[in-house]
Scaffold this active site. Structure first.
Site, PDB file in Angstrom:
ATOM      1  N   ASP A  13     -46.317 -28.696  30.017  1.00  0.00           N
ATOM      2  CA  ASP A  13     -47.203 -28.405  28.888  1.00  0.00           C
ATOM      3  C   ASP A  13     -47.685 -29.741  28.329  1.00  0.00           C
ATOM      4  O   ASP A  13     -46.920 -30.464  27.678  1.00  0.00           O
ATOM      5  CB  ASP A  13     -46.456 -27.623  27.798  1.00  0.00           C
ATOM      6  CG  ASP A  13     -46.059 -26.208  28.227  1.00  0.00           C
ATOM      7  OD1 ASP A  13     -45.979 -25.956  29.446  1.00  0.00           O
ATOM      8  OD2 ASP A  13     -45.807 -25.374  27.336  1.00  0.00           O
ATOM      9  N   LYS A  35     -52.858 -23.277  25.787  1.00  0.00           N
ATOM     10  CA  LYS A  35     -51.790 -22.992  24.819  1.00  0.00           C
ATOM     11  C   LYS A  35     -52.257 -23.410  23.437  1.00  0.00           C
ATOM     12  O   LYS A  35     -52.889 -24.449  23.280  1.00  0.00           O
ATOM     13  CB  LYS A  35     -50.539 -23.760  25.254  1.00  0.00           C
ATOM     14  CG  LYS A  35     -49.356 -23.728  24.298  1.00  0.00           C
ATOM     15  CD  LYS A  35     -48.184 -24.508  24.903  1.00  0.00           C
ATOM     16  CE  LYS A  35     -47.066 -24.730  23.915  1.00  0.00           C
ATOM     17  NZ  LYS A  35     -45.948 -25.521  24.483  1.00  0.00           N
ATOM     18  N   LYS A  37     -51.118 -19.016  26.179  1.00  0.00           N
ATOM     19  CA  LYS A  37     -49.798 -19.127  25.549  1.00  0.00           C
ATOM     20  C   LYS A  37     -49.933 -19.373  24.052  1.00  0.00           C
ATOM     21  O   LYS A  37     -50.248 -20.483  23.638  1.00  0.00           O
ATOM     22  CB  LYS A  37     -48.988 -20.253  26.206  1.00  0.00           C
ATOM     23  CG  LYS A  37     -47.590 -20.455  25.587  1.00  0.00           C
ATOM     24  CD  LYS A  37     -46.807 -21.526  26.343  1.00  0.00           C
ATOM     25  CE  LYS A  37     -45.526 -21.901  25.634  1.00  0.00           C
ATOM     26  NZ  LYS A  37     -44.752 -22.931  26.377  1.00  0.00           N
TER      27      LYS A  37
END
Length: 256
Positions: free
Chosen positions: A102, A165, A197
């Site tokens: 991430d 995300k 996400k």
């Protein structure tokens, strides 16, 4: 099973159970691994700092939870615009054995009008990932402006992101339904293979159900799976287990 219980069960299966605290230790990560193997089934992944990947891998293997993916973070949490450092961190994360990375998009640079560095940083980190899944954190709560949230999402997808995300969980405003609507709409327009996400701020099964509802409305009920949808959360798990009558009521928390 009630709709709320169904949402709780789904959210567990879609969760990246997270600890990204300055005081994290090997023992805290070991405990996280055990928590990820829940009475309602395993979470999709855990998300931890890179240095803890080896102990997490060892622990997950020991408890028979090899299917739980290990995610980590790079260029975190500030989303600096130094591409070389972001790439070095991402390569190191892959070398540690991460299944997923991430990375934080250079959102402040975008706010200052620089679109190029974000695109190039994501593109370079995707190359560094190889087969490892790349999720790009756009920090929607700081971008705030819907046009900037949209642009960061577009640039990330164009540069090769596997997921977009919302948040690091380190700023006052994290996942919101408004940001989810924008980001999921961009996915529907650009590439429905890209995942979404929401991270931080999802506290219970009812809120999880709201995010799932937005995804299903925009992309269809069949779209949502661990390959395309994750919740980034720490305190959410206990609340979901309580909804499923598998845990006591969670204590109030300020956590992610």
């Amino acid at each position: 099973m009630t709709d709320l219980k169904k949402a709780a069960q789904r959210a567990i299966e879609l969760m990246d159970l997270t600890t990204l605290n300055d005081d994290d230790t090997d023992q805290k990560v070991i405990d996280l691994c055990h928590k990820a193997k829940t009475p309602a089934g395993n979470t999709a992944a855990i998300c931890i700092y890179p240095r803890f990947i080896p102990i997490a891998r060892k622990t997950l293997d020991e408890i028979g939870a090899e299917d739980i993916q290990i995610a980590t973070v790079t260029n975190f949490p500030h989303g600096n615009d130094d591409i070389a450092i972001a790439v070095l961190e991402t390569r190191a994360a892959v070398a540690y054995g991460a299944d997923e990375v991430d990375v934080v998009f250079p959102y402040r640079a975008l706010m200052e009008g620089n679109e190029t560095v974000g695109f190039e940083l994501v593109k370079a980190c995707k190359e560094a990932c190889g087969e490892v899944l790349l999720k790009v954190i756009i920090e929607s709560g700081v971008l705030a402006d819907p046009a900037l949230i949209r642009r960061a999402s577009e640039l990330s997808i164009d540069a090769g992101a596997d997921f977009i995300k919302t948040s690091t969980g380190k700023v006052p405003v994290n996942a919101t339904l408004e940001a989810a609507e924008i980001m999921l709409t961009v996915i529907s327009e650009k590439n429905t293979q890209v995942g979404f996400k929401p991270a931080g701020g999802v506290r219970d099964a009812a809120q999880a159900a709201e995010f799932l509802g937005v995804a299903e409305r925009i992309l269809g009920a069949d779209w949502v799976s661990p390959r395309t949808f994750r919740f980034g959360a720490s305190s959410l798990l206990n609340s979901l287990l309580h909804t499923l009558e598998l845990a006591d009521a969670p204590k109030p928390t300020q956590g992610y």
